[in-house]
Write a protein that holds these residues in place. Structure first.
Motif, PDB file in Angstrom:
ATOM      1  N   LEU A 231       0.819  -1.211   0.000  1.00 39.27           N
ATOM      2  CA  LEU A 231       0.000   0.000   0.000  1.00 39.27           C
ATOM      3  C   LEU A 231       0.851   1.258   0.000  1.00 39.27           C
ATOM      4  O   LEU A 231       0.508   2.248  -0.643  1.00 39.27           O
ATOM      5  N   LEU A 232       1.947   1.226   0.728  1.00 42.72           N
ATOM      6  CA  LEU A 232       2.846   2.377   0.723  1.00 42.72           C
ATOM      7  C   LEU A 232       3.398   2.626  -0.672  1.00 42.72           C
ATOM      8  O   LEU A 232       3.563   3.778  -1.096  1.00 42.72           O
ATOM      9  N   LYS A 233       3.672   1.562  -1.409  1.00 42.30           N
ATOM     10  CA  LYS A 233       4.105   1.706  -2.803  1.00 42.30           C
ATOM     11  C   LYS A 233       3.005   2.306  -3.667  1.00 42.30           C
ATOM     12  O   LYS A 233       3.284   3.036  -4.629  1.00 42.30           O
ATOM     13  N   ARG A 234       1.739   2.003  -3.326  1.00 42.71           N
ATOM     14  CA  ARG A 234       0.618   2.552  -4.082  1.00 42.71           C
ATOM     15  C   ARG A 234       0.399   4.035  -3.779  1.00 42.71           C
ATOM     16  O   ARG A 234      -0.391   4.696  -4.439  1.00 42.71           O
ATOM     17  N   ILE A 235       1.091   4.539  -2.765  1.00 43.13           N
ATOM     18  CA  ILE A 235       1.019   5.962  -2.441  1.00 43.13           C
ATOM     19  C   ILE A 235       2.207   6.705  -3.029  1.00 43.13           C
ATOM     20  O   ILE A 235       2.078   7.837  -3.518  1.00 43.13           O
ATOM     21  N   ALA A 236       3.375   6.087  -2.996  1.00 42.75           N
ATOM     22  CA  ALA A 236       4.582   6.711  -3.541  1.00 42.75           C
ATOM     23  C   ALA A 236       5.390   5.668  -4.290  1.00 42.75           C
ATOM     24  O   ALA A 236       5.843   4.701  -3.703  1.00 42.75           O
ATOM     25  N   GLY A 237       5.538   5.860  -5.583  1.00 41.26           N
ATOM     26  CA  GLY A 237       6.296   4.930  -6.427  1.00 41.26           C
ATOM     27  C   GLY A 237       5.408   4.346  -7.499  1.00 41.26           C
ATOM     28  O   GLY A 237       5.455   4.749  -8.664  1.00 41.26           O
ATOM     29  N   GLN A 238       4.540   3.417  -7.104  1.00 43.88           N
ATOM     30  CA  GLN A 238       3.610   2.796  -8.057  1.00 43.88           C
ATOM     31  C   GLN A 238       2.258   3.494  -7.967  1.00 43.88           C
ATOM     32  O   GLN A 238       1.216   2.887  -7.722  1.00 43.88           O
ATOM     33  N   ALA A 239       2.291   4.810  -8.153  1.00 43.51           N
ATOM     34  CA  ALA A 239       1.088   5.627  -7.993  1.00 43.51           C
ATOM     35  C   ALA A 239       1.064   6.688  -9.086  1.00 43.51           C
ATOM     36  O   ALA A 239       1.941   6.739  -9.941  1.00 43.51           O
TER      37      ALA A 239
END
Length: 353
Positions: A235-243
């Motif tokens: 989920l953190l990746k869906r906020i920063a990086g894969q977002a």
């Protein structure tokens, strides 16, 4: 006096050598996903990136007789703007910080290289966690969490001073709204030399960008967290990086996306135009912070090279104040100038506590 500048980014490490304030060497070393995938944490990349810097300097026959090494500051904790001498507490805080970004490596590499050179000092300047917010700007709708700012402080301040010099004024005499358009988009209200409001452009506030989700519907995010579909890390990746554009369109390459728009891809156009729309809306919001007294709006960062983005942004914000565009960033020169001014005694390096 020779000054070494080190600026680690998500997929590159930029280095420069300055003779006093004059550039002698500028290199941008790209890192492939394969290069970086072997490291679990960003700070684990330290040895790899440090050696790349050393190898490049040796390859260019640059002597290691620097008076100072200055790195892009990390995200250890909120600090006032300025130049800081790197100390052990800064290194410890950087390694244990909650927020992680490749810029964290700047101060660690700078310190490690400088300590082996007699008489060499190591600095950071205007890191992304510079906090000059008004007290009420920190208050959110929940006492469980305050607003924080993580923004492109170094480049925004460099562009502000450049603009002020061009019009024959001092930065401290101006009210400016500055928008850095990069992998993340940061927008700040600069009131007479202080950034009194800025967003968390890393992981949770403002417009979405090529790599960041920006502000999200809070209740929907909470439900997603408890859905069992994703781990915390995912989920953190869906906020920063894969977002942002990455999540919607599978790429953060604006040149590629502009080509797809030119070829008639209406879905790509919708998503990119939505990013521009939300960016303009957030710029306009900062006009309320300055009570409408705005000398100029400055647009900068890598995406400021896109005429598609700049044209459509200006259609929505030009009514607020005169708008000026400074494509790219002045971070290397800004870092070098900060170190040079300390070495010259024109500024005093602050102590990180």
């Amino acid at each position: 006096m020779y000054i070494l500048v080190i600026n680690p980014g998500s997929t590159s490490t930029k280095i420069a050598v300055y003779d006093d304030s004059k550039p002698m060497l500028l290199r941008s070393i790209q890192h492939t996903p394969e290069d970086l995938s072997q490291f679990e944490e960003i700070t684990d990349q330290f040895g790899f990136r440090k050696q790349i810097v050393i190898n490049e300097l040796k390859r260019m026959n640059v002597p290691f007789d620097f008076a100072a090494v200055i790195g892009r500051g990390g995200l250890a904790k909120p600090v006032a703007g300025g130049v800081y001498e790197i100390n052990q507490k800064m290194l410890d805080d950087t390694r244990s910080a909650i927020h992680k970004h490749a810029c964290d490596l700047g101060c660690i590499i700078a310190y490690e290289i400088a300590k082996d050179i007699p008489g060499c000092r190591s600095f950071i300047a205007d890191p992304g966690v510079v906090d000059e917010l008004n007290d009420y700007a920190r208050i959110s709708g929940s006492p469980l969490m305050n607003r924080i700012c993580i923004w492109h402080a170094l480049n925004q301040r460099a562009i502000a001073r450049r603009f002020a010099n061009e019009i024959g004024k001092e930065y401290e005499d101006l009210n400016l709204i500055i928008c850095h358009l990069g992998g993340g988009i940061s927008i700040a209200a600069h009131e007479h030399g202080r950034a009194v409001d800025a967003n968390n452009a890393l992981d949770g506030e403002g417009p979405f960008s090529p790599e960041r989700a920006g502000s999200l519907p809070a209740a929907d995010l909470v439900r997603l967290c408890f859905s069992g579909k994703y781990t915390e890390a995912q989920l953190l990746k869906r906020i920063a990086g894969q977002a942002g554009l990455n999540a919607h369109l599978g790429t953060n390459n604006m040149k590629e996306l502009e080509k797809r728009i030119e070829e008639g891809d209406e879905h790509v156009k919708l998503i990119v135009d939505a990013m521009i729309y939300h960016t303009a809306k957030n710029i306009a919001a900062e006009s309320a912070v300055l009570c409408g007294k705005i000398d100029a709006i400055l647009l900068t960062g890598g995406l400021a090279r896109s005429q598609y983005i700049i044209k459509r942004l200006r259609q929505r914000i030009d009514f607020l104040a005169p708008t000026y565009c400074y494509p790219g960033e002045d971070e290397m020169e800004a870092l070098a100038n900060n170190a040079w001014e300390v070495l010259q005694g024109r500024r005093e390096a602050k102590v990180y506590e």
